[in-house]
Design a protein around this motif. Structure first.
Motif, short mmCIF file in Angstrom:
data_model
loop_
_atom_site.label_atom_id
_atom_site.label_comp_id
_atom_site.label_asym_id
_atom_site.label_seq_id
_atom_site.Cartn_x
_atom_site.Cartn_y
_atom_site.Cartn_z
N PRO A 114 7.48 1.71 -2.13
CA PRO A 114 6.48 1.23 -1.18
C PRO A 114 6.63 1.86 0.19
O PRO A 114 7.73 2.02 0.69
CB PRO A 114 6.74 -0.28 -1.12
N SER A 115 5.49 2.21 0.79
CA SER A 115 5.51 2.72 2.15
C SER A 115 5.29 1.59 3.16
O SER A 115 5.65 1.71 4.31
CB SER A 115 4.44 3.79 2.34
N VAL B 139 0.85 -1.19 0.00
CA VAL B 139 0.00 0.00 0.00
C VAL B 139 0.88 1.24 0.00
O VAL B 139 1.79 1.36 0.82
CB VAL B 139 -0.94 0.03 1.23
N THR B 140 0.63 2.16 -0.92
CA THR B 140 1.37 3.41 -0.98
C THR B 140 0.39 4.57 -1.13
O THR B 140 -0.80 4.38 -1.39
CB THR B 140 2.35 3.43 -2.19
N GLY B 141 0.93 5.77 -0.98
CA GLY B 141 0.12 6.94 -1.26
C GLY B 141 -0.47 7.61 -0.05
O GLY B 141 0.09 7.55 1.07
N ILE C 210 -1.42 -1.26 -4.37
CA ILE C 210 -2.55 -0.35 -4.42
C ILE C 210 -2.05 1.03 -3.97
O ILE C 210 -1.53 1.19 -2.87
CB ILE C 210 -3.73 -0.84 -3.57
N HIS C 211 -2.17 1.99 -4.88
CA HIS C 211 -1.73 3.35 -4.61
C HIS C 211 -2.96 4.22 -4.40
O HIS C 211 -3.75 4.42 -5.32
CB HIS C 211 -0.89 3.89 -5.77
N VAL C 212 -3.13 4.71 -3.18
CA VAL C 212 -4.30 5.51 -2.82
C VAL C 212 -3.96 6.98 -2.98
O VAL C 212 -2.96 7.46 -2.44
CB VAL C 212 -4.71 5.21 -1.36
N MET C 213 -4.79 7.70 -3.72
CA MET C 213 -4.56 9.12 -3.97
C MET C 213 -5.51 9.98 -3.13
O MET C 213 -6.56 9.50 -2.70
CB MET C 213 -4.73 9.41 -5.45
N PRO C 214 -5.14 11.22 -2.90
CA PRO C 214 -6.02 12.09 -2.11
C PRO C 214 -7.38 12.25 -2.79
O PRO C 214 -7.48 12.32 -4.00
CB PRO C 214 -5.27 13.42 -2.06
#
Length: 279
Positions: free
Chosen positions: A274-275, A78-80, A240-244
């Motif tokens: 990756p975070s 999960v990133t972003g 999965i990259h979650v954006m604002p």
């Protein structure tokens, strides 16, 4: 199927294959059995989960969805943008590109939401009743005349404060390219409801290479073949990259809103280091 519906050019023969390390048949079979068992367990427990409050239910759904993905041998990265554990007071439309059946539990593991599904699923044994209990919004995808009703249904759910996840490309794509354009219908519902929009990018990797071929579920690909590709693909990672989120009011109309969301999902900024990796 109606001719107006989007159709991806991806086919199982040309797109759905794995080029990396392969897991031996016996461990792969074990993962397949484990993944199916965890999925079935969640389906059987779904009616009881409805008795929980929204916060407890969301936590349970996240843990179950994550367990499903991991049981099939896929790690989640999960990133972003940070994801709020408390749902926003207004409706939120989560929009993502679509590669695989894995996309659904992957989204649920990060952003539990009501899903859109074709109306035929309601009559499926086991899955149909469970999907209905889980708040799935059933729409008729094959009739153009049914589109206004589908938009109203979606707008009603968003207006009531629900988080709803949709795949605006309208079909799965193999993930080796930008995929199809985001259709504007769902975004009209966000405009009508005054909801926020949350773009999400989904991708799959094996090590440093693109793993979309292993995860892809495209065209007339049998589900059994897709399941076997996933469990035999060693080292498969779902990213999965979650954006604002942004307000539907930030754009002048549904088409501009769809273009803005598609541009965000396709942006190279989605491919950040990756975070977190959940083993």
């Amino acid at each position: 199927m109606s001719g107006w519906l989007p159709v991806a050019p991806c086919t199982p023969r040309d797109c759905a294959y794995h080029e990396g390390a392969v897991r031996p048949p016996l461990p792969a079979a074990g993962l397949l059995a484990a993944g199916c068992a965890v999925t079935l367990l969640g389906l059987l427990c779904a009616p009881a989960a409805l008795l929980l409050g929204p916060g407890h239910r969301d936590r349970l759904v996240r843990r179950w969805a994550r367990a499903v993905v991991r049981a099939f041998g896929v790690r989640i990265r999960v990133t972003g943008a940070p994801v709020e554990r408390v749902r926003p007071p207004t409706g939120e439309l989560v929009v993502a590109n679509h590669v695989s059946w894995l996309d659904i539990p992957l989204l649920a593991a990060v952003l539990p939401a009501r899903m859109l599904a074709k109306s035929e699923i309601r009559s499926w044994p086991v899955l149909g009743p469970v999907a209905a209990l889980g708040g799935t919004l059933f729409i008729e995808r094959d009739r153009l005349r049914a589109l206004p009703d589908a938009v109203r249904t979606l707008a009603g759910a968003l207006g009531a404060g629900s988080r709803v996840a949709v795949f605006p490309q309208g079909s799965t794509w193999c993930g080796r390219s930008a995929g199809g354009r985001f259709r504007p219908a769902a975004f009209q519902a966000a405009v009508d409801a005054g909801a926020s929009v949350r773009p999400v990018r989904i991708s799959y990797r094996t090590g440093r290479t693109n793993g979309s071929g292993a995860a892809a579920f495209v065209g007339d690909d049998p589900i059994a073949a897709s399941l076997w590709r996933v469990v035999t693909a060693a080292g498969l990672i779902a990213e999965i990259h979650v954006m604002p989120q942004f307000s539907a009011a930030d754009e002048p109309d549904r088409r501009a809103l769809a273009r803005a969301a598609q541009s965000a999902v396709a942006s190279e900024s989605a491919n950040l280091p990756p975070s977190s990796v959940h083993h």
